[in-house]
Design an enzyme around this catalytic site. Structure first.
Site, PDB file in Angstrom:
ATOM      1  N   GLU A   1      19.119 -33.783 -23.184  1.00  0.00           N
ATOM      2  CA  GLU A   1      19.981 -34.915 -22.859  1.00  0.00           C
ATOM      3  C   GLU A   1      19.108 -36.057 -22.359  1.00  0.00           C
ATOM      4  OE1 GLU A   1      22.632 -37.636 -21.980  1.00  0.00           O
ATOM      5  OE2 GLU A   1      23.296 -35.782 -22.944  1.00  0.00           O
TER       6      GLU A   1
ATOM      7  N   CYS B   1      56.563 -45.394 -24.416  1.00  0.00           N
ATOM      8  CA  CYS B   1      55.953 -46.335 -23.479  1.00  0.00           C
ATOM      9  C   CYS B   1      56.476 -47.755 -23.680  1.00  0.00           C
ATOM     10  CB  CYS B   1      54.434 -46.319 -23.635  1.00  0.00           C
ATOM     11  SG  CYS B   1      53.579 -47.428 -22.491  1.00  0.00           S
TER      12      CYS B   1
ATOM     13  N   CYS C   1      50.050 -53.148 -25.862  1.00  0.00           N
ATOM     14  CA  CYS C   1      48.812 -52.470 -25.482  1.00  0.00           C
ATOM     15  C   CYS C   1      48.149 -51.855 -26.707  1.00  0.00           C
ATOM     16  CB  CYS C   1      49.126 -51.375 -24.453  1.00  0.00           C
ATOM     17  SG  CYS C   1      47.729 -50.314 -24.043  1.00  0.00           S
TER      18      CYS C   1
ATOM     19  N   GLN D   1      34.468 -35.137 -21.217  1.00  0.00           N
ATOM     20  CA  GLN D   1      35.531 -34.963 -22.198  1.00  0.00           C
ATOM     21  C   GLN D   1      36.839 -35.395 -21.549  1.00  0.00           C
ATOM     22  OE1 GLN D   1      34.978 -34.403 -25.245  1.00  0.00           O
ATOM     23  NE2 GLN D   1      32.905 -33.546 -25.244  1.00  0.00           N
TER      24      GLN D   1
ATOM     25  N   CYS E   1      33.200 -36.981 -32.297  1.00  0.00           N
ATOM     26  CA  CYS E   1      34.387 -37.824 -32.108  1.00  0.00           C
ATOM     27  C   CYS E   1      34.551 -38.800 -33.259  1.00  0.00           C
ATOM     28  CB  CYS E   1      34.291 -38.579 -30.783  1.00  0.00           C
ATOM     29  SG  CYS E   1      32.860 -39.670 -30.662  1.00  0.00           S
TER      30      CYS E   1
ATOM     31  N   CYS F   1      51.628 -45.687 -17.753  1.00  0.00           N
ATOM     32  CA  CYS F   1      50.805 -45.155 -18.847  1.00  0.00           C
ATOM     33  C   CYS F   1      51.194 -43.696 -19.043  1.00  0.00           C
ATOM     34  CB  CYS F   1      49.317 -45.282 -18.533  1.00  0.00           C
ATOM     35  SG  CYS F   1      48.266 -44.687 -19.889  1.00  0.00           S
TER      36      CYS F   1
ATOM     37  N   PHE G   1      22.383 -33.240 -26.915  1.00  0.00           N
ATOM     38  CA  PHE G   1      23.319 -34.213 -26.354  1.00  0.00           C
ATOM     39  C   PHE G   1      24.224 -33.475 -25.352  1.00  0.00           C
ATOM     40  CE2 PHE G   1      22.390 -35.320 -30.781  1.00  0.00           C
ATOM     41  CZ  PHE G   1      21.859 -36.599 -30.657  1.00  0.00           C
TER      42      PHE G   1
ATOM     43  N   CYS H   1      47.459 -47.220 -27.802  1.00  0.00           N
ATOM     44  CA  CYS H   1      48.169 -46.236 -28.623  1.00  0.00           C
ATOM     45  C   CYS H   1      48.623 -46.882 -29.926  1.00  0.00           C
ATOM     46  CB  CYS H   1      49.374 -45.687 -27.872  1.00  0.00           C
ATOM     47  SG  CYS H   1      48.970 -44.742 -26.390  1.00  0.00           S
TER      48      CYS H   1
ATOM     49  N   ASP I   1      26.608 -32.410 -29.805  1.00  0.00           N
ATOM     50  CA  ASP I   1      27.792 -33.244 -29.579  1.00  0.00           C
ATOM     51  C   ASP I   1      27.334 -34.669 -29.286  1.00  0.00           C
ATOM     52  OD1 ASP I   1      30.267 -34.294 -29.012  1.00  0.00           O
ATOM     53  OD2 ASP I   1      30.508 -33.267 -27.093  1.00  0.00           O
TER      54      ASP I   1
END
Length: 409
Positions: A293, A63, A69, A246, A367, A146, A273, A72, A341
């Site tokens: 949730e 990129c 940026c 996701q 995550c 991108c 969740f 990444c 999650d």
């Protein structure tokens, strides 16, 4: 002050780590085995000036925005190093909590597969800058290409920039959550300009002309030419504007495969969740499921998807803030399997209830390896065995990694 530093390892956020007089110094975009000329920036940070010795695992970033940026961190890392690094993040997080288990190889993520992204825009000097934040900065880097997002988004960056120019506030930042749905781009703007009738008509005309599927500004849906949907296996789910999704479909499928296989054979399953039903809908093919949730529109999306499906076991939903009011061990008595999650903060309070429950099998999705390790420690101390953890790459070329932990009593 200029220094020459030898890079020994990668830090948790992808920076190279060197040592000077016994103290760690973090150098962005540096790899183990490299030697850099740097300028110190604070007591523990340095900015690279020149590479004096390159690692054989360094590759050319694809990129043109790399290094400016902040989206990444690791495009310069070769594939083997990249995979080892992300797997090590999970291993190290578990070790910090005294946990050892089988940690599988990283499930990969391909370029141009991210279907949901959050862009930022800001008015500066009479023009609007649209893109992602620079690394460790409030500055926005204008994007022209991108390599992470799907072509349906990447090919529309100019249109998104023009939209941002119409709705960006005079002060502060605009956020555009853009999802590539099966009906086209679904765009949700937050912190936008307060719209008068003239500007509203202008925005509506632009969105229709650009063939956006839906445009929502704040709580107001200005345009909905088609109802956006996403596939969860054979189910079509219609997410509410700006809903959590996701980010990469293949990563979702990898997570769901692990979760459903581990919880297979259960008669009563809880999904905590639950979001828009990523796991609940899949699990309901073979087990009665109750989905918990806090977001009412997300639960409504599950209910609507359920009504259009056939062959499901009973699937019910409950609106509940699991941070403030976790499902108690007594309530969990009716479930023999469970998936959760949570957001990055993890599920500490809920894990404490699970630790004293009799739920037989748990699939924990996260995550954030640090909070996953904390929650797994609570569960292991409560009598669960940590069978395995699988790292999953969903945020390509970043230091973020998903993981699925499988536990049983």
């Amino acid at each position: 002050m200029k220094l020459e530093l030898s890079i020994e390892a990668l830090g948790a956020k992808g920076d190279g780590i060197a040592r000077e007089d016994g103290r760690p110094i973090f150098v962005p975009y540096a790899l183990p085995g490299e030697r850099f000329e740097v300028v110190e920036h604070g007591s523990e940070r340095a900015d690279p000036v020149a590479i004096l010795q390159k690692s054989p695992e360094r590759v050319e970033p694809p990129c043109p925005h790399f290094g400016a940026c902040g989206g990444c961190d690791l495009q310069h890392a070769g594939p083997d190093l990249y995979r080892r690094f992300k797997r090590s993040l999970v291993i190290d997080a578990l070790a910090s909590r005294g946990l050892e288990t089988q940690v599988h190889d990283l499930a990969p993520c391909l370029p141009r597969t991210r279907r949901r992204a959050v862009f930022t825009a800001q008015r500066i000097g009479g023009s609007t800058v649209f893109g992602f934040h620079a690394r460790l900065s409030d500055r926005i880097v204008p994007l022209h290409v991108c390599h992470v997002v799907v072509p349906a988004i990447a090919d529309r960056l100019d249109a998104l920039r023009k939209l941002a120019d119409l709705i960006a506030p005079r002060k502060g930042e605009l956020r555009l959550t853009v999802t590539a749905s099966d009906a086209g781009l679904d765009i949700a703007a937050s912190d936008a300009l307060k719209l008068d009738d003239k500007r509203r008509r202008e925005i509506v005309s632009f969105a229709i002309g650009q063939d956006f599927a839906r445009l929502t500004v704040g709580s107001e849906t200005l345009v909905e030419t088609r109802r956006p949907g996403v596939a969860i296996e054979a189910f079509r789910v219609e997410p509410p504007p700006g809903a959590f999704l996701q980010a990469v479909a293949s990563a979702e499928e990898a997570m769901a495969s692990l979760v459903t296989a581990h919880l297979s054979g259960a008669k009563q399953t809880a999904d905590l969740f639950a979001g828009i039903g990523t796991f609940a809908l899949r699990l309901a093919r073979k087990s009665a499921v109750r989905a918990f949730e806090t977001d009412a529109p997300a639960l409504a999306a599950i209910e609507k998807a359920k009504r259009t499906a056939s062959g499901l076991k009973p699937l019910s939903v409950e609106r509940r803030d699991l941070f403030r009011r976790p499902v108690t061990a007594k309530e969990l008595g009716s479930f023999d399997a469970l998936a959760f999650d949570p957001p990055r903060a993890g599920a500490e309070a809920q894990s404490r209830e699970l630790a004293i429950s009799k739920v037989g099998r748990i699939a924990a999705v996260s995550c954030n390896p640090a909070t996953l390790a904390r929650d797994c420690r609570i569960l292991v101390d409560g009598g669960y065995k940590l069978l395995s953890v699988t790292p999953i790459d969903q945020f390509l070329w970043s230091h973020h990694v998903e993981a699925v932990a499988l536990l049983e009593r």
